[in-house]
Design an enzyme around this catalytic site. Sequence first.
Site, PDB file in Angstrom:
ATOM      1  N   THR A  94      -9.326 -75.322 -17.792  1.00 13.78           N
ATOM      2  CA  THR A  94      -7.983 -74.935 -17.352  1.00 13.78           C
ATOM      3  C   THR A  94      -7.009 -76.077 -17.555  1.00 13.78           C
ATOM      4  O   THR A  94      -5.872 -75.872 -18.004  1.00 13.78           O
ATOM      5  CB  THR A  94      -8.006 -74.536 -15.868  1.00 13.78           C
ATOM      6  N   THR A  95      -7.428 -77.307 -17.234  1.00  6.46           N
ATOM      7  CA  THR A  95      -6.568 -78.472 -17.414  1.00  6.46           C
ATOM      8  C   THR A  95      -6.239 -78.681 -18.883  1.00  6.46           C
ATOM      9  O   THR A  95      -5.194 -79.232 -19.221  1.00  6.46           O
ATOM     10  CB  THR A  95      -7.247 -79.728 -16.836  1.00  6.46           C
TER      11      THR A  95
ATOM     12  N   TYR B 156      -8.024 -62.173 -14.020  1.00  4.76           N
ATOM     13  CA  TYR B 156      -7.141 -61.013 -14.155  1.00  4.76           C
ATOM     14  C   TYR B 156      -7.830 -59.667 -13.992  1.00  4.76           C
ATOM     15  O   TYR B 156      -7.329 -58.805 -13.264  1.00  4.76           O
ATOM     16  CB  TYR B 156      -6.388 -61.017 -15.497  1.00  4.76           C
TER      17      TYR B 156
ATOM     18  N   ARG C 239      -7.152 -69.561  -9.240  1.00  4.40           N
ATOM     19  CA  ARG C 239      -6.736 -69.246 -10.597  1.00  4.40           C
ATOM     20  C   ARG C 239      -7.207 -67.854 -11.038  1.00  4.40           C
ATOM     21  O   ARG C 239      -6.540 -67.189 -11.831  1.00  4.40           O
ATOM     22  CB  ARG C 239      -7.305 -70.276 -11.575  1.00  4.40           C
TER      23      ARG C 239
ATOM     24  N   LYS D 113     -19.301 -75.710 -10.969  1.00  4.69           N
ATOM     25  CA  LYS D 113     -18.091 -76.401 -10.542  1.00  4.69           C
ATOM     26  C   LYS D 113     -17.453 -75.488  -9.507  1.00  4.69           C
ATOM     27  O   LYS D 113     -16.962 -74.407  -9.845  1.00  4.69           O
ATOM     28  CB  LYS D 113     -17.152 -76.633 -11.726  1.00  4.69           C
TER      29      LYS D 113
END
Length: 292
Positions: free
Chosen positions: A46-47, A109, A140, A163
Amino acid sequence: MPTFGRLLTAMVTPMNSDFSVDYERAAELARYLVANGNDGVVVSGTTGESPTLTMAEKLKLFETVVKAVGDKAAVIGGTGSYSTAETIELTKRAEATGIHAALLVVPYYNKPPQEGLYRHFRAIAEATSLDCILYNVPSRTVVNLAPQTTLRLAEVPNIIGIKECADLNQLTAILSGAPAGFTVWSGDDALTLPYLALGAYGIISVAGHVVGPQIQEMIKAFVEGQNAQAAAWHRRLLPVFKGLFAVTNPVLVKAALAMTGFDAGTLRPPMVEATEKERETLREVLASAGLL
């Protein structure tokens, strides 16, 4: 025993002014992170702005970073998405790049139920020879990977860890039921020390871009039983951890990198660069931490 290290940083993806990926700078960043306290890197998480990277860009990034640091540090590729078929395809193709493991985010989503999540991750793991690390980040993805589902998946031979970004109650449930060898990394810099105290192994970090050596000192102090020293490091670093997330990640970590001497370029739309007010607040945080 885990082989990927206690401090892994989910690296940003350097971008040129035209929003194209700067692969040469990505190699430089990977070397920079490994030289500054990191045991390994996560590429295209994501980062790393993974939602706006193409499959071809991800594969080239994996190849680039493996070539840059693959014999010195762990390279974990973010291959997960909201599509099981697409994730399987990318993960299988990523094997050829030489990455050491795949990071598989909870589908975002489309909000699958827990059985859907179980089948999704199991199908991916069974399609690859890579070690697989689950990634649960409800802020997220909206959907939370429940502890019971994580523990079911922990029985899949090449799903070797997670994670985890959920609360300490969920962490406790995972650690209480996980089989030997299943590794938990915090996904939230601010929770690194609390996670370690409950039995987690390390952190997949954002702040490791700018305070990697300091995070390693905190972890080392805890592992060696120097709890007061570890707590002091936590208190010292907490403003940096919070400051980097005052705006949606990775806006401020790219700004922080530039301020501390490593310019990783712009962000790809729909992400936007930090405002001057946001930068000024960040400068104050970094200066207070002795980083400027």
